[in-house]
Motif scaffolding. Structure first.
Motif, PDB file in Angstrom:
ATOM      1  N   CYS A  99       0.793  -1.233   0.000  1.00 59.01           N
ATOM      2  CA  CYS A  99       0.000   0.000   0.000  1.00 59.01           C
ATOM      3  C   CYS A  99       0.830   1.291   0.000  1.00 59.01           C
ATOM      4  CB  CYS A  99      -0.909   0.020   1.233  1.00 59.01           C
ATOM      5  SG  CYS A  99      -2.042  -1.350   1.328  1.00 59.01           S
ATOM      6  N   PRO A 100       2.030   1.314  -0.483  1.00 55.92           N
ATOM      7  CA  PRO A 100       2.809   2.551  -0.364  1.00 55.92           C
ATOM      8  C   PRO A 100       2.388   3.600  -1.385  1.00 55.92           C
ATOM      9  CG  PRO A 100       4.046   0.999  -1.636  1.00 55.92           C
ATOM     10  CD  PRO A 100       2.790   0.291  -1.183  1.00 55.92           C
ATOM     11  N   ALA A 101       2.531   4.851  -0.987  1.00 50.64           N
ATOM     12  CA  ALA A 101       2.324   5.953  -1.929  1.00 50.64           C
ATOM     13  C   ALA A 101       3.568   6.100  -2.803  1.00 50.64           C
ATOM     14  CB  ALA A 101       2.061   7.245  -1.167  1.00 50.64           C
ATOM     15  N   ASP A 102       4.685   5.589  -2.320  1.00 44.35           N
ATOM     16  CA  ASP A 102       5.948   5.675  -3.053  1.00 44.35           C
ATOM     17  C   ASP A 102       5.941   4.678  -4.209  1.00 44.35           C
ATOM     18  OD1 ASP A 102       8.515   5.922  -3.955  1.00 44.35           O
ATOM     19  OD2 ASP A 102       9.463   5.230  -2.111  1.00 44.35           O
ATOM     20  N   LYS A 103       5.940   5.198  -5.434  1.00 45.42           N
ATOM     21  CA  LYS A 103       5.888   4.331  -6.621  1.00 45.42           C
ATOM     22  C   LYS A 103       7.107   3.425  -6.730  1.00 45.42           C
ATOM     23  CE  LYS A 103       2.972   7.201  -9.509  1.00 45.42           C
ATOM     24  NZ  LYS A 103       2.836   7.891 -10.779  1.00 45.42           N
ATOM     25  N   GLU A 104       8.224   3.834  -6.122  1.00 46.89           N
ATOM     26  CA  GLU A 104       9.439   3.021  -6.205  1.00 46.89           C
ATOM     27  C   GLU A 104       9.261   1.660  -5.539  1.00 46.89           C
ATOM     28  OE1 GLU A 104      12.396   3.536  -7.877  1.00 46.89           O
ATOM     29  OE2 GLU A 104      11.189   5.112  -8.773  1.00 46.89           O
ATOM     30  N   LEU A 105       8.371   1.576  -4.579  1.00 48.36           N
ATOM     31  CA  LEU A 105       8.172   0.315  -3.858  1.00 48.36           C
ATOM     32  C   LEU A 105       7.152  -0.593  -4.528  1.00 48.36           C
ATOM     33  CD1 LEU A 105       8.198   1.661  -0.189  1.00 48.36           C
ATOM     34  CD2 LEU A 105      10.076   0.614  -1.477  1.00 48.36           C
ATOM     35  N   ARG A 106       6.495  -0.102  -5.571  1.00 47.82           N
ATOM     36  CA  ARG A 106       5.520  -0.917  -6.283  1.00 47.82           C
ATOM     37  C   ARG A 106       6.236  -1.869  -7.222  1.00 47.82           C
ATOM     38  NH1 ARG A 106       1.431   3.980  -8.016  1.00 47.82           N
ATOM     39  NH2 ARG A 106       1.076   4.712  -5.907  1.00 47.82           N
ATOM     40  N   GLY A 107       5.572  -2.972  -7.531  1.00 51.22           N
ATOM     41  CA  GLY A 107       6.143  -3.929  -8.467  1.00 51.22           C
ATOM     42  C   GLY A 107       6.057  -3.412  -9.890  1.00 51.22           C
ATOM     43  N   LYS A 108       7.050  -3.696 -10.678  1.00 52.42           N
ATOM     44  CA  LYS A 108       7.050  -3.307 -12.090  1.00 52.42           C
ATOM     45  C   LYS A 108       6.912  -4.581 -12.917  1.00 52.42           C
ATOM     46  CE  LYS A 108      10.002   0.600 -11.027  1.00 52.42           C
ATOM     47  NZ  LYS A 108      10.179   0.321  -9.594  1.00 52.42           N
ATOM     48  N   PHE A 109       5.847  -4.635 -13.736  1.00 49.96           N
ATOM     49  CA  PHE A 109       5.509  -5.840 -14.467  1.00 49.96           C
ATOM     50  C   PHE A 109       5.580  -5.602 -15.968  1.00 49.96           C
ATOM     51  CE2 PHE A 109       3.346  -6.101 -10.423  1.00 49.96           C
ATOM     52  CZ  PHE A 109       3.516  -7.408 -10.027  1.00 49.96           C
ATOM     53  N   THR A 110       6.105  -6.567 -16.686  1.00 49.80           N
ATOM     54  CA  THR A 110       6.044  -6.533 -18.148  1.00 49.80           C
ATOM     55  C   THR A 110       4.685  -7.071 -18.575  1.00 49.80           C
ATOM     56  OG1 THR A 110       6.925  -8.765 -18.385  1.00 49.80           O
ATOM     57  CG2 THR A 110       8.540  -6.955 -18.335  1.00 49.80           C
ATOM     58  N   GLU A 111       4.352  -6.894 -19.864  1.00 54.00           N
ATOM     59  CA  GLU A 111       3.069  -7.417 -20.376  1.00 54.00           C
ATOM     60  C   GLU A 111       2.982  -8.929 -20.174  1.00 54.00           C
ATOM     61  OE1 GLU A 111       0.330  -6.105 -21.478  1.00 54.00           O
ATOM     62  OE2 GLU A 111       0.889  -4.036 -21.878  1.00 54.00           O
ATOM     63  N   SER A 112       4.085  -9.629 -20.412  1.00 48.98           N
ATOM     64  CA  SER A 112       4.040 -11.091 -20.270  1.00 48.98           C
ATOM     65  C   SER A 112       3.852 -11.487 -18.805  1.00 48.98           C
ATOM     66  CB  SER A 112       5.293 -11.734 -20.851  1.00 48.98           C
ATOM     67  OG  SER A 112       6.452 -11.259 -20.211  1.00 48.98           O
ATOM     68  N   GLU A 113       4.408 -10.730 -17.874  1.00 51.87           N
ATOM     69  CA  GLU A 113       4.203 -11.027 -16.458  1.00 51.87           C
ATOM     70  C   GLU A 113       2.763 -10.731 -16.046  1.00 51.87           C
ATOM     71  OE1 GLU A 113       8.671 -10.168 -14.711  1.00 51.87           O
ATOM     72  OE2 GLU A 113       7.310  -8.471 -15.049  1.00 51.87           O
ATOM     73  N   ILE A 114       2.192  -9.656 -16.575  1.00 51.10           N
ATOM     74  CA  ILE A 114       0.794  -9.331 -16.287  1.00 51.10           C
ATOM     75  C   ILE A 114      -0.103 -10.472 -16.755  1.00 51.10           C
ATOM     76  CG2 ILE A 114      -1.107  -7.800 -16.978  1.00 51.10           C
ATOM     77  CD1 ILE A 114       0.955  -5.483 -16.877  1.00 51.10           C
ATOM     78  N   GLU A 115       0.192 -10.996 -17.933  1.00 54.33           N
ATOM     79  CA  GLU A 115      -0.589 -12.125 -18.457  1.00 54.33           C
ATOM     80  C   GLU A 115      -0.364 -13.376 -17.603  1.00 54.33           C
ATOM     81  OE1 GLU A 115      -0.715 -14.695 -22.531  1.00 54.33           O
ATOM     82  OE2 GLU A 115      -0.518 -12.521 -22.728  1.00 54.33           O
ATOM     83  N   HIS A 116       0.884 -13.621 -17.220  1.00 49.18           N
ATOM     84  CA  HIS A 116       1.223 -14.802 -16.417  1.00 49.18           C
ATOM     85  C   HIS A 116       0.458 -14.819 -15.089  1.00 49.18           C
ATOM     86  CE1 HIS A 116       3.602 -17.890 -14.405  1.00 49.18           C
ATOM     87  NE2 HIS A 116       3.792 -17.040 -13.415  1.00 49.18           N
TER      88      HIS A 116
END
Length: 170
Positions: free
Chosen positions: A137-154
């Motif tokens: 739940c962080p407001a800091d975007k740096e702590l959010r996960g970064k996903f590629t399109e293939s990971e989003i699909e996975h």
């Protein structure tokens, strides 16, 4: 790439012509004047005993996916004698890959996204290890996960809200 060409006049010693004040000619080892007209350069070359050199622009490198880049690399390394045969057997765009083989290439950077958990306020997904998908739940975007399109699909996150991560955030 522009269709216009530029020309220089070079002598047998490797020096180039520089014209000063429209008529005074000097020969320089490392530089010279550029001419947009072959006829103008040819006239000087004939008169002063040099030859015309055509300058060409370096072709733009082709942008490839990682998979396409791998095919081009294998064509260079393993089948250096018959790269066209190797590339044509790859079931990919032959023209694109041959252009990359000849002119060089860069690998496209895959876009990444922050993915929001549906029906929540400021809760985002991130990956823990190779298989676990957790929320944060962080407001800091740096702590959010970064996903590629293939990971989003996975992970089955196609229906979730996503926001693209810009280059300065990667």
């Amino acid at each position: 790439m522009s269709e216009e060409k530029l020309y220089m006049v070079k002598n047998d010693e490797g020096s180039y012509i520089t014209v000063t004040n429209g008529w005074l000619v000097h020969w320089h080892e490392n530089s010279g004047d550029l001419f947009s007209s072959y006829q103008e350069a040819s006239k000087l070359a004939t008169t002063l005993g040099g030859h015309v050199v055509t300058l060409i622009e370096e072709p733009e490198k082709v942008v490839l996916t990682e998979e396409e880049a791998e095919i081009v690399e294998r064509a260079h390394i393993h089948n250096g004698k018959f790269p066209a045969t190797f590339i044509s057997g790859s079931n990919e765009d032959e023209g694109l890959l041959m252009n990359a083989y000849v002119n060089g290439y860069t690998v496209a950077k895959e876009k990444k996204y922050n993915v929001k958990v549906p029906h929540t306020k400021d809760v985002w997904y991130y990956q823990s290890g190779d298989t676990d998908l957790l929320t944060i739940c962080p407001a800091d975007k740096e702590l959010r996960g970064k996903f590629t399109e293939s990971e989003i699909e996975h992970y089955g996150l196609q229906d979730c809200e996503k926001e693209e991560v810009t280059d300065d955030e990667q």
